[in-house]
Design an enzyme around this catalytic site. Structure first.
Site, mmCIF file in Angstrom:
data_model
loop_
_atom_site.group_PDB
_atom_site.id
_atom_site.type_symbol
_atom_site.label_atom_id
_atom_site.label_comp_id
_atom_site.label_asym_id
_atom_site.label_seq_id
_atom_site.Cartn_x
_atom_site.Cartn_y
_atom_site.Cartn_z
ATOM 1 N N GLY A 47 0.856 -1.181 0.000
ATOM 2 C CA GLY A 47 0.000 0.000 0.000
ATOM 3 C C GLY A 47 0.890 1.227 0.000
ATOM 4 O O GLY A 47 2.106 1.111 -0.168
ATOM 5 N N GLU A 49 1.273 3.302 2.603
ATOM 6 C CA GLU A 49 2.001 3.445 3.867
ATOM 7 C C GLU A 49 2.343 2.112 4.491
ATOM 8 O O GLU A 49 2.819 2.065 5.616
ATOM 9 C CB GLU A 49 1.193 4.229 4.912
ATOM 10 C CG GLU A 49 0.420 5.404 4.410
ATOM 11 C CD GLU A 49 -1.074 5.105 4.303
ATOM 12 O OE1 GLU A 49 -1.548 4.194 4.987
ATOM 13 O OE2 GLU A 49 -1.740 5.790 3.526
ATOM 14 N N LYS A 66 -0.069 -6.478 8.157
ATOM 15 C CA LYS A 66 0.038 -5.159 7.534
ATOM 16 C C LYS A 66 1.087 -4.396 8.323
ATOM 17 O O LYS A 66 0.898 -4.098 9.504
ATOM 18 C CB LYS A 66 -1.321 -4.444 7.559
ATOM 19 C CG LYS A 66 -1.304 -3.088 6.860
ATOM 20 C CD LYS A 66 -2.703 -2.494 6.690
ATOM 21 C CE LYS A 66 -2.627 -1.141 5.986
ATOM 22 N NZ LYS A 66 -3.943 -0.526 5.757
ATOM 23 N N ASP A 183 -12.608 6.303 3.731
ATOM 24 C CA ASP A 183 -11.838 6.108 2.499
ATOM 25 C C ASP A 183 -12.446 4.943 1.719
ATOM 26 O O ASP A 183 -11.748 4.142 1.119
ATOM 27 C CB ASP A 183 -10.369 5.826 2.863
ATOM 28 C CG ASP A 183 -9.437 5.918 1.654
ATOM 29 O OD1 ASP A 183 -9.853 6.487 0.615
ATOM 30 O OD2 ASP A 183 -8.309 5.409 1.735
ATOM 31 N N ASP A 200 -8.778 -1.570 4.879
ATOM 32 C CA ASP A 200 -8.087 -0.280 5.012
ATOM 33 C C ASP A 200 -8.853 0.694 5.927
ATOM 34 O O ASP A 200 -9.331 1.735 5.477
ATOM 35 C CB ASP A 200 -7.879 0.312 3.606
ATOM 36 C CG ASP A 200 -6.673 1.227 3.532
ATOM 37 O OD1 ASP A 200 -6.073 1.484 4.590
ATOM 38 O OD2 ASP A 200 -6.356 1.699 2.424
HETATM 39 N N1 LIG Z 1 -6.754 -8.911 4.510
HETATM 40 C C1 LIG Z 1 -6.211 -8.869 3.289
HETATM 41 N N2 LIG Z 1 -6.177 -9.983 2.517
HETATM 42 C C2 LIG Z 1 -5.640 -9.943 1.286
HETATM 43 N N3 LIG Z 1 -5.093 -8.844 0.723
HETATM 44 C C3 LIG Z 1 -5.089 -7.709 1.428
HETATM 45 C C4 LIG Z 1 -5.646 -7.655 2.748
HETATM 46 N N4 LIG Z 1 -5.514 -6.395 3.218
HETATM 47 C C5 LIG Z 1 -4.896 -5.703 2.249
HETATM 48 N N5 LIG Z 1 -4.627 -6.460 1.161
HETATM 49 C C6 LIG Z 1 -3.946 -6.027 -0.092
HETATM 50 O O1 LIG Z 1 -2.953 -5.058 0.220
HETATM 51 C C7 LIG Z 1 -3.226 -3.809 -0.404
HETATM 52 C C8 LIG Z 1 -2.924 -2.651 0.539
HETATM 53 O O2 LIG Z 1 -3.758 -2.729 1.679
HETATM 54 P P1 LIG Z 1 -4.396 -1.437 2.344
HETATM 55 O O3 LIG Z 1 -5.332 -0.785 1.377
HETATM 56 O O4 LIG Z 1 -4.958 -1.833 3.649
HETATM 57 O O5 LIG Z 1 -3.054 -0.593 2.562
HETATM 58 P P2 LIG Z 1 -2.765 0.975 2.559
HETATM 59 O O6 LIG Z 1 -1.310 1.214 2.551
HETATM 60 O O7 LIG Z 1 -3.519 1.577 3.677
HETATM 61 O O8 LIG Z 1 -3.394 1.321 1.212
HETATM 62 P P3 LIG Z 1 -3.410 2.604 0.307
HETATM 63 O O9 LIG Z 1 -2.466 2.275 -0.802
HETATM 64 O O10 LIG Z 1 -4.838 2.584 -0.110
HETATM 65 O O11 LIG Z 1 -3.016 3.761 1.154
HETATM 66 C C9 LIG Z 1 -4.694 -3.884 -0.780
HETATM 67 O O12 LIG Z 1 -4.993 -3.105 -1.899
HETATM 68 C C10 LIG Z 1 -4.915 -5.367 -1.042
HETATM 69 O O13 LIG Z 1 -4.542 -5.683 -2.363
HETATM 70 MG MG LIG Z 2 -5.902 0.910 0.483
#
Ligand SMILES: Nc1ncnc2c1ncn2[C@@H]1O[C@H](COP(=O)(O)OP(=O)(O)OP(=O)(O)O)[C@@H](O)[C@H]1O
Ligand SMILES: [Mg+2]
Length: 267
Positions: A47, A49, A66, A183, A200
């Protein structure tokens, strides 16, 4: 931080990255000790962050970790030259940055837990430590489920079903969990081939937050837009607000719809 500044950039970043990696690794070991996860398998996503890493649990199921990174690690790399000259940067210690990402991680875990308890379809939260959040992996074997935006409306087997499931989740988030995702869009919804999963949760706010209604309206608009605006956004927004302030009984029927005053939202 200042004392690295006279050295070569690469040395500085290596020390910083090593420190953060060691710190993160210690957090993962802690989650293993706490039996939240057993084995770390490898990266599954990225992602803005955070990095997503696949792990195995004691019962043989998968989890994702994460891992929240202090923004400056990448931010600094691209804008190092700007920041070097910025006196504000001098005061920002790495410990402050880690504190910020830990707060973010704790917040996402808290929001995810509230949403999960309210019956919103979200990855089940397993635990967190420092900057590492462990939750249910949504996918098949080791492949993560795709984002709704990447699947596209035209490729959904049953778009009406997916829309209704998103709507149920949106309503439960607001009425039962007392949260606004903040979001919500097809970029933060995974599609497992049948159902949508809302992910997210870092930017979700509690009801009563000064920007609650602004965020709710935006979430509603983005969701409806993806589904071709089956209902006017203003109408859905108004219904949600009304149902959120309902003082009486709220039930869930056998199809997972909320019954507020005995009625479903689309009745
Ligand atoms: N529980 C999960 N199971 C499978 N894949 C996941 C899961 N959570 C997140 N992902 C994958 O990881 C990616 C990033 O997750 P998330 O959107 O939570 O991160 P972020 O860094 O907050 O995102 P952004 O880029 O929107 O800021 C998601 O787009 C998805 O493809
Ligand atoms: Mg995201």
């Amino acid at each position: 931080m200042g004392r690295f500044r006279s050295e070569k950039d690469s040395d500085y970043f290596k020390v910083l990255d090593d420190a953060i990696n060691a710190y993160t690794w210690a957090a993962i070991v802690k989650l293993q000790e706490k039996k939240v996860v057993e084995e770390v398998l490898g990266p599954v996503g990225q992602g803005k962050e955070a990095k997503l890493v696949l792990a195995k649990r004691g019962d043989g199921t998968y989890a994702v970790l994460k891992i929240f990174y202090p923004v400056p690690v990448r931010f600094v790399k691209s804008r190092y030259s700007y920041l070097l000259g910025d006196p504000r940067f001098r005061g920002l210690k790495i410990s402050d940055q880690l504190h910020l990402v830990e707060t973010w991680c704790r917040k996402e875990f808290g929001n995810l837990s509230r949403a999960h308890s309210a019956g919103v379809r979200v990855p089940k939260p397993y635990g967190f430590y420092r900057n590492v959040l462990a939750m249910q992996f949504i996918g098949v074997d080791r492949s993560p489920a795709p984002l709704l935006v990447d699947v596209g409306l035209e490729n959904l087997e049953d778009p009406d079903h997916v829309f209704y499931e998103v709507l149920k989740s949106l309503e439960k988030t607001y009425v039962l969990a007392g949260l606004v995702h903040g979001d919500l869009s097809p970029f933060n919804i995974l599609y497992d081939g049948e159902n949508p999963w809302i992910i997210d949760w870092g930017s979700a706010v509690r009801r009563g937050h000064p920007r609650e209604l602004e965020y709710l309206r935006r979430d509603v608009e983005r969701v409806l837009e993806f589904f071709g605006t089956p209902i006017p956004p203003q109408e859905l927004f108004k219904k949600l607000v009304e149902r959120g302030t309902w003082q009486g009984r709220v039930d869930v029927d056998n199809e997972g719809w909320l019954l507020v005053g005995g009625r479903r939202i689309l009745e």
